[in-house]
Design an enzyme around this catalytic site. Structure first.
Site, PDB file in Angstrom:
ATOM      1  N   LYS A   7      -5.693   3.300  10.632  1.00  0.00           N
ATOM      2  CA  LYS A   7      -7.039   3.711  10.986  1.00  0.00           C
ATOM      3  C   LYS A   7      -7.953   3.615   9.756  1.00  0.00           C
ATOM      4  CE  LYS A   7      -6.229   7.233   8.479  1.00  0.00           C
ATOM      5  NZ  LYS A   7      -6.942   7.355   7.196  1.00  0.00           N
ATOM      6  N   SER A  60       3.015  -9.178  -0.369  1.00  0.00           N
ATOM      7  CA  SER A  60       1.978  -8.712  -1.267  1.00  0.00           C
ATOM      8  C   SER A  60       1.183  -9.923  -1.722  1.00  0.00           C
ATOM      9  CB  SER A  60       2.593  -7.973  -2.461  1.00  0.00           C
ATOM     10  OG  SER A  60       1.577  -7.375  -3.260  1.00  0.00           O
ATOM     11  N   ARG A  61       0.170  -9.689  -2.572  1.00  0.00           N
ATOM     12  CA  ARG A  61      -0.611 -10.811  -3.084  1.00  0.00           C
ATOM     13  C   ARG A  61       0.096 -11.519  -4.226  1.00  0.00           C
ATOM     14  NH1 ARG A  61      -6.118  -7.561  -3.930  1.00  0.00           N
ATOM     15  NH2 ARG A  61      -4.545  -6.019  -4.532  1.00  0.00           N
ATOM     16  N   ASP A  70     -11.926   7.854   6.823  1.00  0.00           N
ATOM     17  CA  ASP A  70     -10.588   8.191   6.369  1.00  0.00           C
ATOM     18  C   ASP A  70      -9.971   9.355   7.126  1.00  0.00           C
ATOM     19  OD1 ASP A  70      -8.356   7.799   4.636  1.00  0.00           O
ATOM     20  OD2 ASP A  70      -8.988   9.536   3.471  1.00  0.00           O
ATOM     21  N   LEU A  72      -3.727  -2.487   5.020  1.00  0.00           N
ATOM     22  CA  LEU A  72      -4.654  -2.998   4.010  1.00  0.00           C
ATOM     23  C   LEU A  72      -5.913  -2.128   3.936  1.00  0.00           C
ATOM     24  CD1 LEU A  72      -4.280  -6.775   4.879  1.00  0.00           C
ATOM     25  CD2 LEU A  72      -3.601  -5.713   2.722  1.00  0.00           C
ATOM     26  N   ILE A 110       0.744   4.154   1.520  1.00  0.00           N
ATOM     27  CA  ILE A 110       1.143   4.770   2.785  1.00  0.00           C
ATOM     28  C   ILE A 110       2.303   4.016   3.415  1.00  0.00           C
ATOM     29  CG2 ILE A 110      -0.571   3.490   4.149  1.00  0.00           C
ATOM     30  CD1 ILE A 110      -0.761   5.977   5.947  1.00  0.00           C
ATOM     31  N   ALA A 163       0.839  -1.203   0.000  1.00  0.00           N
ATOM     32  CA  ALA A 163       0.000   0.000   0.000  1.00  0.00           C
ATOM     33  C   ALA A 163       0.871   1.249   0.000  1.00  0.00           C
ATOM     34  CB  ALA A 163      -0.918   0.002   1.216  1.00  0.00           C
TER      35      ALA A 163
END
Length: 334
Positions: A97, A36-37, A177, A74, A14, A12
Protein backbone atom coordinates in the site's frame (compact mmCIF):
# COMPACT_ATOMS: atom_id res chain seq x y z
CA UNK A 1 -2.15 -27.87 -3.74
CA UNK A 2 1.38 -27.22 -5.01
CA UNK A 3 3.05 -24.24 -3.40
CA UNK A 4 2.83 -21.02 -5.41
CA UNK A 5 6.24 -19.66 -6.43
CA UNK A 6 6.72 -16.01 -5.45
CA UNK A 7 9.31 -13.50 -6.60
CA UNK A 8 10.18 -10.35 -4.64
CA UNK A 9 11.01 -7.06 -6.35
CA UNK A 10 13.72 -5.23 -4.39
CA UNK A 11 15.43 -5.76 -1.07
CA UNK A 12 13.14 -3.31 0.73
CA UNK A 13 13.16 -3.62 4.51
CA UNK A 14 9.50 -4.68 4.82
CA UNK A 15 10.10 -7.51 2.40
CA UNK A 16 13.27 -8.79 4.04
CA UNK A 17 12.13 -8.42 7.64
CA UNK A 18 8.42 -9.20 7.43
CA UNK A 19 6.99 -10.55 4.20
CA UNK A 20 9.67 -12.94 2.96
CA UNK A 21 10.04 -14.81 6.30
CA UNK A 22 6.26 -14.94 6.57
CA UNK A 23 5.90 -16.42 3.08
CA UNK A 24 8.62 -18.94 3.81
CA UNK A 25 6.59 -20.11 6.82
CA UNK A 26 3.37 -20.37 4.86
CA UNK A 27 1.53 -23.50 3.81
CA UNK A 28 0.83 -22.52 0.21
CA UNK A 29 3.65 -20.16 -0.86
CA UNK A 30 7.38 -20.33 -1.40
CA UNK A 31 9.80 -17.51 -2.21
CA UNK A 32 11.68 -18.69 -5.28
CA UNK A 33 13.55 -15.52 -6.28
CA UNK A 34 14.47 -12.00 -5.24
CA UNK A 35 15.65 -9.11 -7.40
CA UNK A 36 17.48 -5.89 -6.75
CA UNK A 37 19.02 -3.14 -8.87
CA UNK A 38 22.37 -4.85 -8.43
CA UNK A 39 23.41 -8.49 -8.26
CA UNK A 40 25.34 -8.00 -5.04
CA UNK A 41 22.38 -6.79 -2.98
CA UNK A 42 20.10 -9.47 -4.40
CA UNK A 43 22.65 -12.22 -3.77
CA UNK A 44 23.26 -11.07 -0.18
CA UNK A 45 19.54 -11.09 0.55
CA UNK A 46 19.09 -14.49 -1.08
CA UNK A 47 21.92 -16.02 0.95
CA UNK A 48 20.70 -14.46 4.18
CA UNK A 49 17.12 -15.66 3.72
CA UNK A 50 17.73 -18.93 1.88
CA UNK A 51 16.08 -17.84 -1.38
CA UNK A 52 17.11 -20.07 -4.32
CA UNK A 53 17.55 -17.42 -7.03
CA UNK A 54 18.88 -13.86 -7.03
CA UNK A 55 18.58 -11.43 -9.93
CA UNK A 56 20.49 -8.19 -10.52
CA UNK A 57 17.52 -6.51 -12.20
CA UNK A 58 13.76 -6.53 -11.86
CA UNK A 59 13.40 -7.41 -15.52
CA UNK A 60 15.32 -10.66 -15.04
CA UNK A 61 12.95 -11.79 -12.29
CA UNK A 62 9.90 -10.95 -14.40
CA UNK A 63 11.34 -13.03 -17.24
CA UNK A 64 11.66 -16.11 -15.02
CA UNK A 65 8.90 -18.51 -16.19
CA UNK A 66 8.76 -20.26 -12.80
CA UNK A 67 7.64 -17.14 -10.93
CA UNK A 68 3.87 -17.04 -10.57
CA UNK A 69 3.35 -14.13 -8.16
CA UNK A 70 5.32 -10.92 -7.79
CA UNK A 71 5.40 -9.12 -4.45
CA UNK A 72 6.02 -5.40 -5.05
CA UNK A 73 7.34 -3.44 -2.04
CA UNK A 74 9.05 -0.74 -4.12
CA UNK A 75 8.71 2.96 -3.23
CA UNK A 76 5.19 4.26 -3.78
CA UNK A 77 5.92 6.11 -7.03
CA UNK A 78 7.11 2.85 -8.62
CA UNK A 79 4.10 0.72 -7.68
CA UNK A 80 2.18 1.34 -10.88
CA UNK A 81 5.10 0.94 -13.28
CA UNK A 82 6.40 -2.36 -11.96
CA UNK A 83 3.01 -3.85 -11.19
CA UNK A 84 2.05 -3.18 -14.81
CA UNK A 85 5.29 -4.78 -16.01
CA UNK A 86 4.62 -7.82 -13.81
CA UNK A 87 1.13 -8.22 -15.26
CA UNK A 88 2.50 -7.88 -18.78
CA UNK A 89 4.92 -10.68 -17.93
CA UNK A 90 1.99 -12.89 -16.93
CA UNK A 91 2.46 -12.66 -13.16
CA UNK A 92 -0.08 -12.14 -10.41
CA UNK A 93 0.72 -9.15 -8.19
CA UNK A 94 0.56 -8.41 -4.49
CA UNK A 95 1.58 -4.77 -4.13
CA UNK A 96 2.30 -2.82 -0.98
CA UNK A 97 0.00 0.00 0.00
CA UNK A 98 -0.80 2.48 -1.37
CA UNK A 99 -1.41 0.48 -4.51
CA UNK A 100 -0.80 3.58 -6.62
CA UNK A 101 -0.63 7.35 -6.12
CA UNK A 102 -4.23 8.04 -7.14
CA UNK A 103 -7.43 6.32 -8.22
CA UNK A 104 -6.76 6.98 -11.89
CA UNK A 105 -3.55 4.97 -11.71
CA UNK A 106 -5.34 2.24 -9.76
CA UNK A 107 -7.96 2.06 -12.52
CA UNK A 108 -5.19 1.58 -15.10
CA UNK A 109 -3.88 -1.31 -13.05
CA UNK A 110 -7.38 -2.78 -12.83
CA UNK A 111 -7.72 -2.65 -16.60
CA UNK A 112 -4.33 -4.31 -17.04
CA UNK A 113 -5.28 -7.01 -14.53
CA UNK A 114 -8.42 -7.76 -16.50
CA UNK A 115 -6.53 -7.90 -19.82
CA UNK A 116 -3.85 -10.17 -18.41
CA UNK A 117 -6.26 -12.44 -16.57
CA UNK A 118 -4.09 -12.12 -13.46
CA UNK A 119 -4.93 -11.16 -9.90
CA UNK A 120 -3.85 -7.91 -8.25
CA UNK A 121 -4.30 -7.08 -4.58
CA UNK A 122 -3.17 -4.36 -2.21
CA UNK A 123 -1.15 -5.66 0.73
CA UNK A 124 -3.33 -4.66 3.68
CA UNK A 125 -2.19 -7.56 5.82
CA UNK A 126 -4.26 -6.41 8.82
CA UNK A 127 -7.50 -7.62 7.24
CA UNK A 128 -6.23 -11.19 7.49
CA UNK A 129 -5.56 -11.05 11.22
CA UNK A 130 -8.21 -12.89 13.27
CA UNK A 131 -8.57 -9.92 15.62
CA UNK A 132 -10.09 -7.81 12.83
CA UNK A 133 -12.45 -10.56 11.78
CA UNK A 134 -13.56 -10.89 15.39
CA UNK A 135 -14.06 -7.13 15.74
CA UNK A 136 -16.21 -7.10 12.61
CA UNK A 137 -18.22 -10.09 13.85
CA UNK A 138 -18.90 -8.49 17.25
CA UNK A 139 -19.70 -5.10 15.69
CA UNK A 140 -22.23 -6.76 13.40
CA UNK A 141 -23.80 -8.93 16.10
CA UNK A 142 -25.63 -6.11 17.88
CA UNK A 143 -23.68 -6.65 21.09
CA UNK A 144 -22.59 -2.99 21.19
CA UNK A 145 -25.81 -1.74 19.64
CA UNK A 146 -25.76 0.23 16.43
CA UNK A 147 -22.22 1.08 15.35
CA UNK A 148 -22.04 4.85 14.86
CA UNK A 149 -18.34 5.75 14.92
CA UNK A 150 -14.83 4.41 14.37
CA UNK A 151 -11.95 6.35 15.92
CA UNK A 152 -8.38 5.60 14.87
CA UNK A 153 -4.93 6.84 15.90
CA UNK A 154 -1.76 5.73 14.12
CA UNK A 155 1.56 7.52 14.60
CA UNK A 156 5.32 7.13 14.70
CA UNK A 157 8.31 9.49 14.64
CA UNK A 158 10.54 9.64 11.55
CA UNK A 159 12.10 12.93 10.40
CA UNK A 160 14.93 11.39 8.35
CA UNK A 161 14.98 13.33 5.05
CA UNK A 162 16.49 10.37 3.19
CA UNK A 163 13.72 7.96 4.22
CA UNK A 164 11.31 7.22 1.37
CA UNK A 165 8.38 8.03 3.66
CA UNK A 166 9.69 11.60 3.78
CA UNK A 167 10.41 11.96 0.06
CA UNK A 168 7.67 13.88 -1.72
CA UNK A 169 9.09 12.81 -5.10
CA UNK A 170 8.62 9.17 -4.12
CA UNK A 171 5.03 9.42 -2.88
CA UNK A 172 5.89 9.93 0.77
CA UNK A 173 3.75 11.36 3.54
CA UNK A 174 1.55 10.17 6.35
CA UNK A 175 -1.76 9.67 4.53
CA UNK A 176 -0.23 7.34 1.96
CA UNK A 177 1.82 5.48 4.54
CA UNK A 178 -0.50 4.99 7.52
CA UNK A 179 -3.67 7.04 7.05
CA UNK A 180 -4.64 4.51 4.40
CA UNK A 181 -5.03 1.92 7.19
CA UNK A 182 -7.60 4.04 9.00
CA UNK A 183 -9.60 4.41 5.80
CA UNK A 184 -9.31 0.78 4.79
CA UNK A 185 -10.29 -0.69 8.16
CA UNK A 186 -13.23 1.70 8.58
CA UNK A 187 -14.54 0.69 5.16
CA UNK A 188 -14.16 -2.94 6.25
CA UNK A 189 -15.90 -2.52 9.60
CA UNK A 190 -18.69 -0.29 8.31
CA UNK A 191 -19.09 -2.37 5.15
CA UNK A 192 -19.52 0.64 2.90
CA UNK A 193 -18.01 3.69 1.26
CA UNK A 194 -17.89 7.23 2.67
CA UNK A 195 -20.17 9.80 1.08
CA UNK A 196 -17.94 12.77 1.90
CA UNK A 197 -14.67 13.47 3.68
CA UNK A 198 -12.75 16.38 5.16
CA UNK A 199 -9.10 16.48 6.13
CA UNK A 200 -6.82 18.85 8.02
CA UNK A 201 -3.17 18.52 6.98
CA UNK A 202 0.09 19.80 8.44
CA UNK A 203 3.01 19.66 6.00
CA UNK A 204 6.64 19.59 7.04
CA UNK A 205 8.09 22.84 5.63
CA UNK A 206 11.47 21.28 4.89
CA UNK A 207 10.40 17.85 3.64
CA UNK A 208 7.23 18.87 1.80
CA UNK A 209 5.23 15.85 2.96
CA UNK A 210 2.16 15.62 5.19
CA UNK A 211 3.29 14.81 8.73
CA UNK A 212 0.03 15.24 10.67
CA UNK A 213 -3.42 14.52 9.28
CA UNK A 214 -6.77 14.52 11.00
CA UNK A 215 -9.72 13.38 8.98
CA UNK A 216 -13.45 12.79 9.12
CA UNK A 217 -15.40 10.56 6.78
CA UNK A 218 -19.19 10.41 6.73
CA UNK A 219 -20.61 7.00 5.86
CA UNK A 220 -24.23 6.20 5.01
CA UNK A 221 -26.51 5.68 7.98
CA UNK A 222 -25.12 8.56 10.04
CA UNK A 223 -21.85 6.72 10.80
CA UNK A 224 -18.47 8.41 11.05
CA UNK A 225 -14.77 7.66 10.84
CA UNK A 226 -12.47 10.09 12.65
CA UNK A 227 -8.74 9.55 12.61
CA UNK A 228 -5.37 11.12 13.28
CA UNK A 229 -2.20 9.83 11.69
CA UNK A 230 1.23 11.32 12.10
CA UNK A 231 4.83 10.63 11.11
CA UNK A 232 6.39 12.96 13.68
CA UNK A 233 4.62 12.04 16.91
CA UNK A 234 5.33 9.42 19.55
CA UNK A 235 4.42 5.88 18.44
CA UNK A 236 0.76 5.09 19.05
CA UNK A 237 -1.87 2.78 17.61
CA UNK A 238 -5.46 2.47 18.76
CA UNK A 239 -8.89 1.81 17.28
CA UNK A 240 -12.25 2.26 19.00
CA UNK A 241 -15.53 1.10 17.51
CA UNK A 242 -18.36 2.97 19.22
CA UNK A 243 -21.93 1.74 19.35
CA UNK A 244 -25.14 2.85 21.01
CA UNK A 245 -24.74 0.24 23.80
CA UNK A 246 -21.03 -0.30 24.07
CA UNK A 247 -17.66 -0.17 22.38
CA UNK A 248 -14.82 -2.33 21.09
CA UNK A 249 -11.19 -1.35 21.59
CA UNK A 250 -8.31 -2.81 19.56
CA UNK A 251 -5.05 -2.50 21.47
CA UNK A 252 -2.53 -3.04 18.63
CA UNK A 253 -4.61 -2.82 15.48
CA UNK A 254 -2.02 -2.62 12.71
CA UNK A 255 1.42 -3.93 13.71
CA UNK A 256 0.16 -6.91 15.67
CA UNK A 257 3.11 -9.01 16.89
CA UNK A 258 3.46 -12.44 15.31
CA UNK A 259 4.93 -14.05 18.42
CA UNK A 260 2.54 -12.82 21.08
CA UNK A 261 -1.22 -12.76 21.62
CA UNK A 262 -3.25 -9.71 20.71
CA UNK A 263 -6.16 -8.33 22.69
CA UNK A 264 -9.43 -6.60 22.05
CA UNK A 265 -11.83 -5.33 24.71
CA UNK A 266 -15.61 -5.16 24.60
CA UNK A 267 -17.17 -2.72 27.07
CA UNK A 268 -20.90 -2.37 27.63
CA UNK A 269 -20.42 1.19 28.85
CA UNK A 270 -22.10 0.72 32.22
CA UNK A 271 -19.48 3.02 33.83
CA UNK A 272 -16.26 4.84 33.05
CA UNK A 273 -13.93 2.55 34.98
CA UNK A 274 -14.36 -0.68 33.03
CA UNK A 275 -17.05 -2.34 35.10
CA UNK A 276 -18.55 -3.87 31.99
CA UNK A 277 -15.29 -4.62 30.21
CA UNK A 278 -14.36 -8.03 28.79
CA UNK A 279 -10.82 -8.66 27.53
CA UNK A 280 -10.55 -11.15 24.67
CA UNK A 281 -7.21 -12.72 23.77
CA UNK A 282 -6.41 -13.80 20.22
CA UNK A 283 -3.70 -16.44 19.79
CA UNK A 284 -0.42 -15.45 18.13
CA UNK A 285 -0.33 -15.54 14.35
CA UNK A 286 1.54 -13.90 11.50
CA UNK A 287 -0.81 -11.71 9.50
CA UNK A 288 1.69 -11.62 6.63
CA UNK A 289 1.67 -15.41 6.42
CA UNK A 290 -2.13 -15.45 6.42
CA UNK A 291 -2.14 -12.84 3.66
CA UNK A 292 0.32 -14.86 1.54
CA UNK A 293 -1.64 -18.07 1.98
CA UNK A 294 -4.93 -16.38 1.06
CA UNK A 295 -3.46 -14.87 -2.10
CA UNK A 296 -1.82 -18.17 -3.05
CA UNK A 297 -5.08 -20.08 -2.65
CA UNK A 298 -6.77 -17.52 -4.89
CA UNK A 299 -4.05 -17.94 -7.51
CA UNK A 300 -4.67 -21.71 -7.48
CA UNK A 301 -8.42 -21.16 -7.71
CA UNK A 302 -8.99 -22.80 -4.34
CA UNK A 303 -11.02 -19.80 -3.11
CA UNK A 304 -11.96 -16.34 -4.40
CA UNK A 305 -9.77 -13.34 -3.65
CA UNK A 306 -11.53 -11.59 -0.78
CA UNK A 307 -10.13 -8.12 -1.53
CA UNK A 308 -9.00 -7.58 -5.08
CA UNK A 309 -8.16 -4.64 -7.30
CA UNK A 310 -11.68 -3.19 -7.15
CA UNK A 311 -11.37 -2.67 -3.41
CA UNK A 312 -8.01 -0.95 -3.89
CA UNK A 313 -9.51 1.47 -6.41
CA UNK A 314 -12.23 2.41 -3.92
CA UNK A 315 -9.67 3.01 -1.16
CA UNK A 316 -7.63 5.25 -3.47
CA UNK A 317 -10.74 7.30 -4.30
CA UNK A 318 -11.13 8.12 -0.62
CA UNK A 319 -7.45 9.05 -0.30
CA UNK A 320 -7.78 11.29 -3.35
CA UNK A 321 -10.78 13.02 -1.76
CA UNK A 322 -8.79 13.75 1.41
CA UNK A 323 -6.01 15.33 -0.64
CA UNK A 324 -8.59 17.45 -2.48
CA UNK A 325 -10.03 18.49 0.87
CA UNK A 326 -6.59 19.66 1.96
CA UNK A 327 -6.58 22.03 -1.01
CA UNK A 328 -10.20 23.15 -0.84
CA UNK A 329 -10.46 23.30 2.97
CA UNK A 330 -13.92 21.77 2.64
CA UNK A 331 -15.90 18.59 2.22
CA UNK A 332 -15.09 16.43 -0.81
CA UNK A 333 -16.84 13.43 -2.30
CA UNK A 334 -14.80 10.33 -3.19
Amino acid sequence: MDKVKWGVLSTAKIGLSQVVPALQASEHATVAAIASRGQGAAQAAAVSLGIPKAYGSYEELLADPEIEVVYNPLPNHLHLTWSLKALEAGKHVLCEKPLTLDAGEAAKLAEASSRAGRLVAEAFMVRHHPQWRLVKEIAGSGRIGEVRAVQTVFSYFNSDPSNIRNRADMGGGGLYDIGCYAINTARYLLDGEPERVMGLFDTDPALGVDRLISGIAAFPGHRHLSFTCATQLSPCQHVRVLGTRGRIEVAVPFNAPSGAPTHIAVDDGRDLVGGGREEIEIAPCDQYTLQGDAFSRAVRGEEPLEWGIADAVLNMRVIDAFFRSARSAGWEQP
